[in-house]
Design an enzyme around this catalytic site. Structure first.
Site, PDB file in Angstrom:
ATOM      1  N   SER A 133      82.191  -3.854  22.009  1.00  0.00           N
ATOM      2  CA  SER A 133      82.781  -3.115  20.894  1.00  0.00           C
ATOM      3  C   SER A 133      83.126  -1.689  21.330  1.00  0.00           C
ATOM      4  O   SER A 133      83.891  -1.502  22.266  1.00  0.00           O
ATOM      5  CB  SER A 133      81.820  -3.142  19.694  1.00  0.00           C
ATOM      6  OG  SER A 133      82.423  -2.617  18.544  1.00  0.00           O
ATOM      7  N   ASP A 157      88.137 -12.440  15.933  1.00  0.00           N
ATOM      8  CA  ASP A 157      87.485 -11.126  15.893  1.00  0.00           C
ATOM      9  C   ASP A 157      88.471 -10.052  15.431  1.00  0.00           C
ATOM     10  O   ASP A 157      89.583  -9.936  15.943  1.00  0.00           O
ATOM     11  CB  ASP A 157      86.944 -10.808  17.285  1.00  0.00           C
ATOM     12  CG  ASP A 157      86.101  -9.545  17.306  1.00  0.00           C
ATOM     13  OD1 ASP A 157      86.047  -8.840  16.284  1.00  0.00           O
ATOM     14  OD2 ASP A 157      85.514  -9.254  18.359  1.00  0.00           O
TER      15      ASP A 157
END
Length: 677
Positions: free
Chosen positions: A449, A501
């Site tokens: 991330s 995602d």
């Protein structure tokens, strides 16, 4: 449609948003009215107690008042259910009904006070059920009044008085979008919006130190958010309806689409290791990237045994080990990293959980299995990390990067985080210490991330001094680096993206495209909003067949788009680039933000099988090389957040590299090993 205008200001609620709250209150009022009526009829209007006469009058007036309120709510629910999002004409009478409903709160408040006075002073000798009925009526009135106050605060728009519409009788010259008066009004509204958003951020982050970095971050984030919303006048329920419609439209398109062609090797370097080897390396390094989150992720991933395994070591003093590691703010983090990675404490060179805006935690360790000096960077886990994520304007990094042909710019917040780690590694001699212990090892950088974005930019910064370095970026943010930097990073960066995602598809241009598509969806749909939301909730929870609704501007005259999209003439909407682009399927020809891309080569992992599955059904994955063009649209899905979680990514990678039963849902089993090679 635009927010409803009542009491001289615009609110964050539309005239078609009152179906569900109105129906809920209508049900409560109807039950309340029936109970009161039963009590009154059972006593035939006679109450033999000290305050019986007052009780009789109280119940009669209460029944009449509740009946009027019920009739008003019926009208509100019926009118609110008429028309469509873009056709508010059948709901023109809604403001008058809202005024009437607001007026009815005053006698209700007065009668609740009188009921409380009767209970306290005149209820002596009355039957318990009579006193209880009055107490219930009083309590119900106060609960509803309090709920109304909370609802008003929720739908209050601080900018409501700053969105004046253009007078319909004004001459065309006055309504010219390029006039200096309109431009000044637009600029003023944008400035006010920026100040409001900055105040909200300061209130949300009141516990953080208000230094220069935080003030600059608040200002830049407020400018970004206010700029994103300045050219639309949608209320939150419009966005929810648009997302529901867009999800079903995307599912329909996915069902009709042919399978993409599978690339057996990296498209940019056919002599590199094949896909299976890259998957094995990615699965190995992902455990280190996940371990960087420390004890919170470890306990979350091991809810039954995590606390027990950490409790002993957390409470025991290990000062000599921490001195050897040279870290700070460790707490239970070090123990969780040892448990997650299987390394010994002597394998760690440095661990830092220091966390400020633009300064994120990381650790450096020796990975003897892969003969690597590993730098693992933590992803978003704190409010300070969120501020780093949201500092999304572009920053020039040309002076820090060597060997790149083309313009070099990157996400400001992540770029500054990468520079912070770079200075720690180089200036503090952390990398020198690591390579003095293992000079033959190569440098590997990994992160998830926010950590993936920082790891990618850190790899770019260190590439000139460590030409053999490798970087594995798991679920990196989509709006990270310029095209020149992205192309350069393909030599040493592998990005791993799972399913749908959201984060790898997040960039300002992608969000602008999503906003444009949402506006198109709500403008084309001919169903009432409450039906869209009901079907959308059912579809998200239980699946089924996507709703059949128009998805393009079919059979609509081009001149119809000359009117404001959102049903009312708002300067903010009329000057909207999003609005002006709705007549075309293409993106706006004049983008307001520089495009940013995913780093390196992209390894995309998807579920192999039907899009819908039960929680305990078997899961199989497939992996293939993809390109950044596959991530230029935000995909709406219930798994758009779950697919970003580090533990889910780790388990998906392990399921692709090991012949073992595995599934994402607890207690499910699957022989999930499918490599597309």
């Amino acid at each position: 449609m635009p927010g409803m205008v009542v009491f001289g200001r615009r609110w964050r609620i539309a005239s078609d948003d009152l179906v569900f709250p109105g129906a809920f209150e209508l049900f409560i009022r109807a039950v309340w009215w029936v109970v009161t009526l039963v009590l009154y009829t059972n006593h035939k209007g006679r109450f033999d107690c000290q305050g019986g006469a007052y009780l009789h009058n109280y119940l009669v007036v209460l029944l009449v008042l509740l009946a009027v309120i019920i009739l008003t709510l019926c009208a509100i629910v019926y009118i609110s259910a008429q028309g469509t999002i873009m056709n508010p004409g059948p709901r023109r009478s809604m403001p008058a009904l809202v005024y009437l409903r607001a007026l009815l709160y005053f006698p209700e408040f007065l009668w609740a006070c009188l009921g409380a006075v009767w209970v306290s002073d005149n209820s002596t000798g009355c039957k318990p059920e009579e006193v209880g009925a009055v107490i219930g009526a009083v309590v119900s009135s106060w609960i509803i009044l309090l709920s109304m106050v909370v609802g008003v605060l929720v739908v209050f728009d601080p900018l409501g008085s700053q969105r004046p519409g253009v007078l319909p009788d004004a001459p065309l010259g006055v309504r010219d979008l390029e006039s200096s008066e309109s431009s000044q009004l637009f600029y003023t509204a944008h400035s006010v919006a920026s100040r409001v958003w900055e105040s909200r951020l300061r209130l949300l982050c009141c516990c953080l130190p208000q230094d220069d970095n935080h003030r600059a971050a608040f200002s830049s984030i407020a400018q970004l958010v206010s700029g994103f919303f300045k050219d639309t006048d949608l209320v939150p329920s419009d966005i929810a309806a648009g997302l529901a419609l867009l999800h079903q439209e995307q599912d329909k398109m996915e069902q009709c689409r042919d399978p993409d062609e599978v690339l057996p090797r990296s498209p940019s370097s056919p002599i590199r290791e094949d896909l299976e080897v890259e998957l094995e390396k990615a699965a190995h390094f992902m455990q280190f990237a996940a371990a960087a989150y420390g004890w919170p992720l470890y306990v979350y991933s091991n809810p039954l045994t995590g606390l027990c395994k950490l409790s002993g070591d957390c409470c025991r003093s290990r000062q000599e080990e921490y001195d050897l590691v040279g870290g700070d703010n460790l707490g239970c983090h070090f123990t969780s990293i040892l448990q997650s990675t299987g390394l010994q404490y002597r394998d760690f060179i440095h661990i830092s959980f220091h966390n400020q805006i633009y300064e994120i935690p990381f650790y450096v360790a020796l990975d003897h299995k892969r003969e690597a000096v590993l730098v693992a960077v933590r992803g978003t886990l704190s409010l300070k990390d969120v501020l780093t994520d949201l500092s999304a304007e572009c920053e020039n990094v040309c002076l820090s990067v060597e060997g790149v042909s083309g313009t070099c710019y990157a996400h400001k917040g992540i770029s500054q985080a990468a520079h912070y780690i770079y200075k720690r590694l180089v200036n503090d001699g952390i990398l020198s210490q690591a390579f003095s212990i293992a000079p033959e090892y190569k440098l590997v950088i990994a992160g998830h991330s926010l950590g993936a974005g920082a790891a990618s930019l850190l790899a770019v910064l260190l590439r000139s001094t460590h030409p053999t370095l490798e970087c594995y970026a798991f679920s990196p943010p989509g709006g990270l680096m310029s095209k020149a930097l992205a192309h350069y990073s393909k030599q040493f960066v592998v990005s791993v993206v799972l399913g749908k995602d959201l984060v790898p598809r997040l960039s300002i241009p992608n969000m602008e495209d999503l906003k444009r598509r949402l506006l198109k969806m709500v403008s084309n749909c001919s169903k009432p909003k409450y039906k869209i939301l009901m079907h959308g909730c059912w579809y998200e929870l239980f699946g089924g067949t996507p709703d059949d609704f128009p998805t393009e501007l079919e059979n609509r005259r081009e001149e119809a788009l000359s009117q404001p999209l959102l049903g009312e003439e708002s300067l903010l909407v009329q000057r909207s680039n999003t609005y002006q682009s709705l007549s075309s399927d293409d993106s706006p020809s004049h983008p307001t933000h520089l495009p940013l891309y995913l780093p390196g080569r992209v390894l995309h992992i998807t579920e192999d099988g039907p899009a819908r599955r039960h929680c305990f059904s078997q899961v199989r994955y497939r992996a293939e090389w993809s390109s950044e063009t596959s991530f230029r649209n935000v995909l709406i899905s219930p798994r758009m957040i779950a697919d970003h979680m580090p533990d889910v990514v780790l388990r998906a990678l392990r399921s692709l590299t090991r012949e073992q039963p595995f599934a994402l849902c607890p207690s499910s089993t699957s022989n999930s090993h499918l490599n597309v090679i």
